[in-house]
Design a protein around this motif. Structure first.
Motif, short mmCIF file in Angstrom:
data_model
loop_
_atom_site.label_atom_id
_atom_site.label_comp_id
_atom_site.label_asym_id
_atom_site.label_seq_id
_atom_site.Cartn_x
_atom_site.Cartn_y
_atom_site.Cartn_z
N GLY A 1 0.80 -1.22 0.00
CA GLY A 1 0.00 0.00 0.00
C GLY A 1 0.83 1.27 0.00
O GLY A 1 0.29 2.38 0.01
N VAL A 2 2.17 1.12 -0.01
CA VAL A 2 3.07 2.28 -0.03
C VAL A 2 3.64 2.42 -1.44
O VAL A 2 4.16 1.46 -2.01
CB VAL A 2 4.20 2.11 1.01
N VAL A 3 3.54 3.62 -1.99
CA VAL A 3 3.92 3.85 -3.39
C VAL A 3 5.10 4.79 -3.50
O VAL A 3 5.45 5.50 -2.54
CB VAL A 3 2.73 4.42 -4.19
N ASN A 4 5.70 4.78 -4.67
CA ASN A 4 6.75 5.75 -5.00
C ASN A 4 6.15 6.84 -5.87
O ASN A 4 5.42 6.55 -6.82
CB ASN A 4 7.91 5.07 -5.73
N ILE A 5 6.42 8.10 -5.53
CA ILE A 5 5.90 9.23 -6.30
C ILE A 5 7.07 9.97 -6.94
O ILE A 5 7.99 10.43 -6.23
CB ILE A 5 5.10 10.19 -5.42
N THR A 6 7.04 10.06 -8.25
CA THR A 6 8.07 10.81 -8.99
C THR A 6 7.44 12.10 -9.50
O THR A 6 6.42 12.07 -10.20
CB THR A 6 8.62 9.99 -10.17
N SER A 7 8.04 13.22 -9.14
CA SER A 7 7.53 14.52 -9.57
C SER A 7 8.51 15.15 -10.56
O SER A 7 9.72 15.07 -10.37
CB SER A 7 7.34 15.45 -8.36
N THR A 8 7.96 15.75 -11.59
CA THR A 8 8.78 16.44 -12.59
C THR A 8 8.52 17.93 -12.50
O THR A 8 7.38 18.39 -12.66
CB THR A 8 8.47 15.94 -14.01
N VAL A 9 9.57 18.68 -12.20
CA VAL A 9 9.49 20.13 -12.07
C VAL A 9 10.29 20.76 -13.20
O VAL A 9 11.40 20.32 -13.50
CB VAL A 9 10.05 20.60 -10.70
N LEU A 10 9.73 21.79 -13.82
CA LEU A 10 10.45 22.48 -14.89
C LEU A 10 11.25 23.64 -14.32
O LEU A 10 10.73 24.50 -13.62
CB LEU A 10 9.45 22.99 -15.94
N PHE B 1 19.12 29.80 -19.20
CA PHE B 1 17.69 30.11 -19.17
C PHE B 1 16.86 29.18 -20.05
O PHE B 1 15.76 29.52 -20.45
CB PHE B 1 17.44 31.58 -19.57
N ASN B 2 17.41 28.03 -20.37
CA ASN B 2 16.63 27.02 -21.08
C ASN B 2 15.81 26.22 -20.07
O ASN B 2 16.28 25.94 -18.97
CB ASN B 2 17.55 26.06 -21.84
N VAL B 3 14.59 25.87 -20.43
CA VAL B 3 13.73 25.09 -19.54
C VAL B 3 14.19 23.64 -19.54
O VAL B 3 14.32 23.02 -20.60
CB VAL B 3 12.25 25.17 -19.98
N ALA B 4 14.45 23.13 -18.34
CA ALA B 4 14.91 21.74 -18.21
C ALA B 4 14.12 21.04 -17.11
O ALA B 4 13.87 21.63 -16.05
CB ALA B 4 16.40 21.71 -17.88
N PRO B 5 13.71 19.80 -17.34
CA PRO B 5 12.96 19.07 -16.31
C PRO B 5 13.88 18.54 -15.21
O PRO B 5 15.02 18.15 -15.48
CB PRO B 5 12.32 17.92 -17.09
N ARG B 6 13.39 18.58 -13.99
CA ARG B 6 14.12 17.99 -12.86
C ARG B 6 13.18 17.06 -12.13
O ARG B 6 12.06 17.43 -11.81
CB ARG B 6 14.63 19.08 -11.90
N GLU B 7 13.64 15.85 -11.86
CA GLU B 7 12.80 14.87 -11.18
C GLU B 7 13.13 14.77 -9.71
O GLU B 7 14.29 14.88 -9.30
CB GLU B 7 12.96 13.48 -11.83
N ALA C 1 5.11 20.65 -9.04
CA ALA C 1 5.29 19.60 -10.05
C ALA C 1 4.41 19.85 -11.27
O ALA C 1 3.24 20.20 -11.16
CB ALA C 1 4.97 18.24 -9.46
N GLU C 2 4.98 19.66 -12.45
CA GLU C 2 4.23 19.72 -13.71
C GLU C 2 3.68 18.35 -14.07
O GLU C 2 2.69 18.24 -14.80
CB GLU C 2 5.15 20.22 -14.83
N LYS C 3 4.32 17.31 -13.56
CA LYS C 3 3.89 15.94 -13.85
C LYS C 3 4.13 15.08 -12.63
O LYS C 3 5.15 15.23 -11.94
CB LYS C 3 4.66 15.40 -15.05
N LEU C 4 3.19 14.19 -12.33
CA LEU C 4 3.31 13.26 -11.21
C LEU C 4 3.11 11.84 -11.70
O LEU C 4 2.15 11.56 -12.43
CB LEU C 4 2.27 13.58 -10.13
N GLU C 5 4.00 10.96 -11.31
CA GLU C 5 3.87 9.55 -11.66
C GLU C 5 3.95 8.70 -10.40
O GLU C 5 4.84 8.90 -9.57
CB GLU C 5 4.97 9.13 -12.64
N VAL C 6 3.03 7.78 -10.26
CA VAL C 6 2.98 6.89 -9.10
C VAL C 6 3.34 5.48 -9.54
O VAL C 6 2.80 4.97 -10.53
CB VAL C 6 1.57 6.89 -8.46
N THR C 7 4.27 4.86 -8.81
CA THR C 7 4.64 3.47 -9.07
C THR C 7 4.17 2.63 -7.89
O THR C 7 4.59 2.87 -6.75
CB THR C 7 6.16 3.31 -9.25
N LEU C 8 3.30 1.66 -8.18
CA LEU C 8 2.82 0.77 -7.13
C LEU C 8 3.89 -0.26 -6.78
O LEU C 8 4.87 -0.44 -7.52
CB LEU C 8 1.55 0.06 -7.58
#
Length: 366
Positions: free
Chosen positions: A46-55, A61-67, A91-98
């Protein structure tokens, strides 16, 4: 030894006994070990991993994603997952890994920076979700066994154990607000554990792991968790409204100490002094008065002249933080009775209807 050599059965028994001792087979598992194993096997899914992507912008000054990575805990079969606000902030994007390796895109449902709590949701089949049951943090005791499950340094499904080291700690959230009644534990918590559950020996979640104190950035045995009762207090609003509606008095307060009261020749020794009032706020509408002049006491410059709150709903007020803790437990629209001492003398009882504080981070449900 000669007798043993002549008896093959005894030789076999002795040989097996030595082998069992040497390999540890004969050592009985302790009750505590069995409890750890049972709870891990039951709750780790029931415990998950959450990966967040921040721009972010790089040097050019180039936009680069950071996880970033953190933990979360499944709280129902609909796919709602509890975590820390700082895990998903910006976060711009969130991914959950079960725990079974399945990955899902998550959406942010609600967040409360004041308690460092957030809720995200995934669209996953109910049979793939293992719910971690919530307990209570009301009657916790120092010395009580606790377990922490999370993803430290991205290493999934890690279990650590310890005890409750202290209760009632205060901790600053990432936005600077003060979190009260925080649980301190020596169960190892490291970066990536944030948002994972703190569990008691009966398998109930009693807190959300949120921070560590460490000069090195790694665990030194001082970790902190948000009490589950605090989480429950904001959870319904986060799911239904996307934010928690905090009460709003519309006033900046300062603790009036006995020394300051004596130096200012006030008729009280303690209380919460109104320094500044929000224009059109509940306190101003109720007729309360804020500070108007500056006064120097020792090396400190104080804004004085405001009303001094000495009682709220009949309870004595000894300092500003105590008063704010009382207000924090109320809701917008609640009415409070304040007994105030005026700067120029006299006392009044004033009724104030609390407003709603504008949230710093509101996310509506999509």
């Amino acid at each position: 030894m000669r007798a043993l050599v002549k008896n093959p059965v005894l030789i076999l028994i002795v040989t097996l006994s030595w082998f069992a001792v040497g390999t540890g087979i004969c050592r009985a598992m302790t009750e505590d070990e069995a409890n750890n194993i049972q709870l891990y096997e039951q709750l780790a899914p029931g415990v998950v991993n959450i990966t967040s992507t921040v721009l972010e912008r790089d040097f050019f000054f180039n936009v680069a994603p950071r996880e970033g990575s953190g933990s979360g805990v499944v709280i129902d079969g609909k796919g709602y997952i509890l975590t820390n606000n700082h895990v998903i902030a910006d976060a711009e994007k969130l991914e959950v890994t079960l725990a079974n390796g399945r990955k899902y895109t998550a959406r942010l449902v609600g967040t409360d920076p004041d308690t460092d709590v957030a809720v995200v949701k995934i669209e996953a089949p109910k049979e793939h979700l293992v719910v971690v049951p919530m307990g209570s943090s009301d009657n916790l005791r120092v010395g009580q066994k606790v377990l922490a499950i999370g993803n430290p340094f991205g290493l999934g499904q890690t279990l650590t154990s310890g005890i409750i080291s202290s209760l009632g700690r205060s901790l600053r959230a990432g936005d600077g607000s003060l979190m009260e009644d925080v649980i301190q534990t020596d169960a190892s918590i490291n970066p990536g554990n944030s948002g994972g559950p703190l569990i008691d020996s009966s398998g109930r979640m009693i807190g959300i792991n949120t921070a560590i104190f460490s000069p090195t950035g790694a665990s030194i045995g001082i970790g902190f968790a948000i009490p589950i009762d605090t989480v429950k207090g904001v959870l319904k609003d986060l799911i239904e409204r996307g934010y928690y509606a905090y009460p709003f008095l519309g006033a900046t307060l300062m603790t009036l100490t006995a020394d300051s009261a004596k130096a200012l020749k006030l008729p009280v020794e303690a209380g919460a002094m109104l320094v500044d009032l929000a224009t059109g706020g509940p306190a101003q509408k109720a007729g309360l008065r804020g500070g108007s002049t500056r006064a120097q006491i020792g090396n400190n410059i104080l804004i004085v002249g405001g009303d001094i709150i000495v009682k709220v709903d009949g309870q004595p007020v000894t300092d500003a933080n105590q008063f704010l803790r009382y207000i924090r437990k109320l809701r917008p629209g609640d009415r409070i009775k304040l007994e105030v001492v005026h700067w120029k003398g006299g006392r009044d009882t004033v009724t104030v209807t609390l407003g709603e504080r504008s949230s710093r981070s509101r996310r509506s449900k999509s």
